[in-house]
Design an enzyme around this catalytic site. Structure first.
Site, mmCIF file in Angstrom:
data_model
loop_
_atom_site.group_PDB
_atom_site.id
_atom_site.type_symbol
_atom_site.label_atom_id
_atom_site.label_comp_id
_atom_site.label_asym_id
_atom_site.label_seq_id
_atom_site.Cartn_x
_atom_site.Cartn_y
_atom_site.Cartn_z
ATOM 1 N N LYS A 174 -50.759 -45.950 -1.411
ATOM 2 C CA LYS A 174 -50.185 -45.048 -0.403
ATOM 3 C C LYS A 174 -49.224 -44.037 -1.030
ATOM 4 O O LYS A 174 -49.304 -42.836 -0.776
ATOM 5 C CB LYS A 174 -49.450 -45.884 0.655
ATOM 6 N N ASN A 175 -48.291 -44.526 -1.857
ATOM 7 C CA ASN A 175 -47.257 -43.637 -2.389
ATOM 8 C C ASN A 175 -47.826 -42.607 -3.360
ATOM 9 O O ASN A 175 -47.318 -41.490 -3.447
ATOM 10 C CB ASN A 175 -46.153 -44.459 -3.065
ATOM 11 N N ARG A 215 -42.417 -38.943 6.568
ATOM 12 C CA ARG A 215 -41.504 -38.661 5.467
ATOM 13 C C ARG A 215 -42.207 -37.989 4.287
ATOM 14 O O ARG A 215 -41.648 -37.127 3.614
ATOM 15 C CB ARG A 215 -40.812 -39.953 5.005
ATOM 16 N N ASP A 242 -39.677 -44.780 7.681
ATOM 17 C CA ASP A 242 -39.012 -46.055 7.927
ATOM 18 C C ASP A 242 -37.520 -45.885 8.165
ATOM 19 O O ASP A 242 -36.858 -45.091 7.508
ATOM 20 C CB ASP A 242 -39.195 -46.992 6.718
ATOM 21 N N ASP A 248 -39.952 -51.826 -2.652
ATOM 22 C CA ASP A 248 -40.930 -52.066 -1.590
ATOM 23 C C ASP A 248 -41.432 -53.507 -1.553
ATOM 24 O O ASP A 248 -42.036 -53.924 -0.566
ATOM 25 C CB ASP A 248 -42.125 -51.121 -1.739
ATOM 26 N N MET A 298 -31.066 -50.322 -2.988
ATOM 27 C CA MET A 298 -31.378 -48.942 -2.639
ATOM 28 C C MET A 298 -31.161 -48.594 -1.167
ATOM 29 O O MET A 298 -30.646 -47.535 -0.839
ATOM 30 C CB MET A 298 -32.824 -48.651 -3.033
#
Length: 436
Positions: free
Chosen positions: A22-23, A97, A121, A321, A343
């Protein structure tokens, strides 16, 4: 809102192939805006966030041709930059995002890039400063409309290469700046650049299009600007976050699962972190084999005997993640572990749902939680819960699959944002999960 009903306590068995990352997809898709030529991308995951970005590209005038499952050819030869200032774009761009990463390519090629305050998110503060400071360093002028939360950068001239030291190793920030710099005049040097495999993939793709990027895989990137870029064909890596999720699922449900074609060389410390939790992983070619863990899994302590700490860090450290998945898996381990989420200050706020299910977790502060494992002596109990974000959602799903009784998870669109047909793929392994 959709709902999953899950009957827990069933052992699963079989093979699963991870989706495309996905990223990486969110970065790679934005890069098609850098050229008027055709760009073919393979292994695109069919998930909500990626599909939203593809729709956004289509609304910008990018031609989209589907070649088959996971394969799409894009051509950005007639981009409608005016769409950026419409109300429709403000609504559409604000729901995702990843849409922030269209700004760099549009600024480089067309001299302007706008974005509404992005969504995504609700896991804590997520700054955009790194992105815009990078664009300003390249010569762009910043524009911000406070009432509409509308951000923009513009330039009348070609961007100019420069040296910059990023204030944080932001993955999306680095990607955005790199995409702007490849068409800038002169040399851009980015220090404290993110170096995740996704970013490496983006740089490799851009180089195949004619960019001149060196230092790929390090935190010091040098980019010699070129006049234009051409087309290419690119394949997205398997999703390391989904691979970690399958590892956690297999251990927690004591299932025998093989994860196929994982691209081991791009997993970094992920396998070793799971091994520290006592989970057995076998490398079989490019697959990961996880046995049933009939006798459970025991958390390793540090050399001096102190409690194991698992913390997130920029690559090649452990990805944030996967901390939610590690946390839920630790609830049935033999031993204790401190989870330190550095984070995002709201990412651990789903632990109350696990506590309701019978997990022994002490939330120390917004960033730290101590998990005291049950060692399978006490099964989690089913409950009704809601998915607050993608990774917490999959963690709750893993908990529900291991729990005694039938659980309900609401707001599953959050899970669908990052996991492709998760219920179908779980059923293929023998899970009893229904989408309502």
């Amino acid at each position: 809102m959709g709902t999953f009903k899950i009957e827990g306590g069933i052992r699963l068995k079989g093979d699963v192939t991870p989706q495309g990352a996905k990223n990486e997809a969110l970065q790679i898709l934005c890069a098609v805006l850098l050229t008027p030529e055709k760009v073919t991308i393979n292994n695109i995951p069919d998930i909500i966030d990626v599909n939203k970005l593809i729709t956004l590209l289509g609304n910008l005038g990018v031609k989209i041709q589907k070649n088959g499952p996971g394969s799409i050819t894009f051509q950005a030869d007639e981009v409608n930059v005016g769409y950026l200032e419409t109300e429709a774009f403000k609504k559409e761009g604000g729901s995702l995002r990843g849409s922030i990463m269209i700004v760099g390519p549009l600024l480089a090629r067309f001299g302007k890039g706008y974005i509404p305050k992005p969504g995504g998110d609700k896991i804590g503060r997520r700054r955009l400063d790194t992105h815009f400071e990078g664009f300003i360093n390249l010569g762009a002028k910043f524009r911000y409309e406070r009432e509409d939360h509308f951000y923009g950068v513009e330039t009348q001239e070609r961007l100019k290469g420069t040296y910059m030291l990023l204030d944080e190793a932001s993955v999306t920030g680095t990607a955005n700046i790199v995409m702007a710099a490849v068409l800038a005049e002169g040399v851009t040097t980015i220090y404290n650049a993110a170096c995740e495999p996704y970013l490496q993939q983006l740089c490799k793709m851009l180089n195949s299009m004619g960019a001149k990027i060196t230092g790929v895989g390090s935190n010091l990137l040098t980019i010699e600007g070129v006049e234009s870029l051409g087309g290419c064909e690119h394949r997205i890596l398997p999703d390391m976050i989904e691979i970690g999720s399958w590892i956690g699922l297999a251990a927690m449900t004591r299932s025998e699962i093989t994860i196929k074609n994982v691209s081991w060389d791009n997993l970094g410390v992920i396998p070793n972190v799971f091994r520290k939790l006592g989970i057995t992983l076998e490398r079989r070619g490019d697959d990961i084999y996880i046995p049933t863990h009939e006798n459970g899994y025991e958390i390793k302590t540090d050399i001096d005997g102190s409690i194991l700490t698992i913390a997130d860090a920029p690559w090649p450290g452990f990805t944030p993640d996967l901390l939610s998945i590690v946390l839920v898996v630790a609830t049935q381990a033999n031993g204790d572990v401190l989870i330190h989420q550095k984070m995002f200050e709201s990412r651990l706020f789903f632990v109350d749902k696990l506590i309701d299910m019978g997990a022994k977790i002490m939330l120390c502060d917004p960033h730290r939680a101590v998990v005291m494992g049950h060692n399978f002596k006490s099964q989690l109990k089913a409950t009704t819960m809601s998915s607050p974000d993608i990774r917490a959602g999959i963690s709750l799903l893993i908990a529900a699959l291991s729990a005694k009784g039938t659980s309900t998870i609401q707001n599953i669109e959050q899970i669908d944002r990052g996991y492709e047909r998760i219920d179908e793929r779980l059923r293929a392994l023998g899970a009893n999960i229904v989408r309502v």
